[in-house]
Design an enzyme around this catalytic site. Sequence first.
Site, PDB file in Angstrom:
ATOM      1  N   LYS A 118     115.551  67.359  90.387  1.00  0.00           N
ATOM      2  CA  LYS A 118     115.922  66.902  91.619  1.00  0.00           C
ATOM      3  C   LYS A 118     117.232  66.660  92.078  1.00  0.00           C
ATOM      4  O   LYS A 118     117.786  66.968  92.929  1.00  0.00           O
ATOM      5  CB  LYS A 118     115.191  65.436  91.729  1.00  0.00           C
ATOM      6  N   LYS A 200     105.123  75.337  89.067  1.00  0.00           N
ATOM      7  CA  LYS A 200     104.260  74.379  89.967  1.00  0.00           C
ATOM      8  C   LYS A 200     103.957  74.555  91.233  1.00  0.00           C
ATOM      9  O   LYS A 200     105.128  74.892  91.831  1.00  0.00           O
ATOM     10  CB  LYS A 200     104.722  73.074  89.339  1.00  0.00           C
ATOM     11  N   LYS A 203     105.084  70.952  97.246  1.00  0.00           N
ATOM     12  CA  LYS A 203     105.378  70.845  98.633  1.00  0.00           C
ATOM     13  C   LYS A 203     106.957  71.115  99.267  1.00  0.00           C
ATOM     14  O   LYS A 203     106.887  71.234 100.243  1.00  0.00           O
ATOM     15  CB  LYS A 203     104.773  69.362  99.188  1.00  0.00           C
TER      16      LYS A 203
HETATM   17  P1  TYM Z   1     103.847  63.354  93.430  1.00  0.00           P
HETATM   18  O1  TYM Z   1     103.934  62.543  94.796  1.00  0.00           O
HETATM   19  O2  TYM Z   1     105.058  64.160  93.427  1.00  0.00           O
HETATM   20  O3  TYM Z   1     102.552  63.669  93.231  1.00  0.00           O
HETATM   21  C1  TYM Z   1     101.241  63.155  93.315  1.00  0.00           C
HETATM   22  C2  TYM Z   1     100.271  63.551  92.132  1.00  0.00           C
HETATM   23  O4  TYM Z   1     100.087  65.162  92.434  1.00  0.00           O
HETATM   24  C3  TYM Z   1     100.192  65.445  90.969  1.00  0.00           C
HETATM   25  N1  TYM Z   1     100.634  66.990  91.326  1.00  0.00           N
HETATM   26  C4  TYM Z   1      99.882  67.938  90.736  1.00  0.00           C
HETATM   27  N2  TYM Z   1      99.060  68.264  90.001  1.00  0.00           N
HETATM   28  C5  TYM Z   1      98.661  69.659  89.595  1.00  0.00           C
HETATM   29  N3  TYM Z   1      99.239  70.548  89.957  1.00  0.00           N
HETATM   30  C6  TYM Z   1     100.393  70.433  90.711  1.00  0.00           C
HETATM   31  N4  TYM Z   1     100.982  71.510  91.396  1.00  0.00           N
HETATM   32  C7  TYM Z   1     100.712  69.198  91.375  1.00  0.00           C
HETATM   33  N5  TYM Z   1     101.685  68.705  92.010  1.00  0.00           N
HETATM   34  C8  TYM Z   1     101.693  67.183  92.151  1.00  0.00           C
HETATM   35  C9  TYM Z   1     101.371  64.777  90.346  1.00  0.00           C
HETATM   36  O5  TYM Z   1     101.435  64.912  88.863  1.00  0.00           O
HETATM   37  C10 TYM Z   1     100.844  63.324  90.894  1.00  0.00           C
HETATM   38  O6  TYM Z   1      99.764  62.589  90.037  1.00  0.00           O
HETATM   39  N6  TYM Z   1     106.071  59.840  90.632  1.00  0.00           N
HETATM   40  C11 TYM Z   1     104.905  60.303  91.253  1.00  0.00           C
HETATM   41  C12 TYM Z   1     104.333  59.291  92.156  1.00  0.00           C
HETATM   42  C13 TYM Z   1     104.275  57.836  91.493  1.00  0.00           C
HETATM   43  C14 TYM Z   1     103.038  57.510  90.460  1.00  0.00           C
HETATM   44  C15 TYM Z   1     103.355  56.124  90.416  1.00  0.00           C
HETATM   45  C16 TYM Z   1     102.212  58.301  89.855  1.00  0.00           C
HETATM   46  C17 TYM Z   1     104.830  56.664  91.692  1.00  0.00           C
HETATM   47  N7  TYM Z   1     104.242  55.846  90.992  1.00  0.00           N
HETATM   48  C18 TYM Z   1     102.581  55.591  89.253  1.00  0.00           C
HETATM   49  C19 TYM Z   1     101.280  57.662  88.941  1.00  0.00           C
HETATM   50  C20 TYM Z   1     101.392  56.102  88.831  1.00  0.00           C
HETATM   51  C21 TYM Z   1     105.127  61.747  92.098  1.00  0.00           C
HETATM   52  O7  TYM Z   1     106.180  61.646  92.351  1.00  0.00           O
HETATM   53  O8  TYM Z   1     103.754  62.258  92.338  1.00  0.00           O
END
Ligand code: TYM
Length: 337
Positions: A118, A200, A203
């Site tokens: 990032k 990966k 979005k």
């Molecule tokens: P975020 O918002 O980027 O993504 C949300 C969830 O989707 C999963 N994910 C994927 N899984 C499989 N293939 C992909 N291409 C893919 N892209 C995204 C992510 O692994 C995630 O589970 N930091 C986290 C949000 C967060 C969080 C938390 C998660 C904040 N606090 C506490 C768990 C517990 C994030 O940015 O996810």
Amino acid sequence: MAQENEKHQVIFSGIQPTGKLTLGNYIGALRNFKLLEDSYDCIYSIVDMHALTVRQNPTELRRACLSVMSLFLAVGLDPEKSLIYFQSHVSGHAELAWVLNCFTYMGELSRMTQFKDKSAKHADNINAGLFTYPVLMAADILLYQTDLVPIGADQKQHLELARDIAERFNGVYGDVFTVPDAYIPKIGGRVMSLQEPTRKMSKSDPEETYIAMLDEPAVIRRKLRRAVTDSENSVRFDPEGKPGISNLMSILSTLTGMSMDEISAAYDGRGYGVFKDAVADAVIAEFEPIQKRYNEIFADKAYLEQVMTQCAERARRIAGRTLTKVRRKVGMAALKL
Ligand code: TYM
């Protein structure tokens, strides 16, 4: 949620309200939120404070928050059973994050690959929030004495840091936090980009590389038909040698329950066009009913307001127990109101 007298294990997970949720978010996380709902006490947060680590348009962010909450409800999560709330509505997240910051090392945070990615992407805005992002994530999880965290593979490193912080804190003060485990699906933990299947699905990449949960059926079909594959014409699971086809097989397998062997048996030798159409059929069949419910729920602002208020209230109560304990342990004077 379970009745007061039954102690179920606790699940916590969060999704950022940025842009559109993708098929990766769905298969890696959201779909499992629903599958786990009946067996655990589930707490699912729309992590709007995490979203502030990159510049946001306030009107769009507010809309995205409601949109993600509507999607949570549209996949069938039941707010009577699970908590569905906005992170910023429970101030304990920020409070615990501060304490945990004092138990996290700069060296640990500089090793986080998401921070490196990032900060390369937003070189003009490498703020302290981006750096301490994983500490806020640890606070999210530890605040609720979480046992299990359903996430995609990309969040594994952050979860491991949360475990390290919990163990470090417990090492000093006794058993304050439950040390959480990750729940990462074996197939679909990392859904790949349709155009560059060694990356990966994300979005923040261009439109044609990902499927959004709210894409229209024709758009889903077009994007899958244009997905990058190879010139072999063989439907065989080999993530190293055939990343494009293997990614499509993983998508089909998670959505239909077919094994890789069954998929090969059904589609090998019939041409990639037929196979891609089968994947499109499965994705459309999964998303069409969700989209229909989403449109109804997103239009019902009074209902969304009610869910967000009631869940935040319940989340605050649970978070309060951990915060009281943490304050006492670290030596903050008790405040009796
Ligand atoms: P975020 O918002 O980027 O993504 C949300 C969830 O989707 C999963 N994910 C994927 N899984 C499989 N293939 C992909 N291409 C893919 N892209 C995204 C992510 O692994 C995630 O589970 N930091 C986290 C949000 C967060 C969080 C938390 C998660 C904040 N606090 C506490 C768990 C517990 C994030 O940015 O996810």
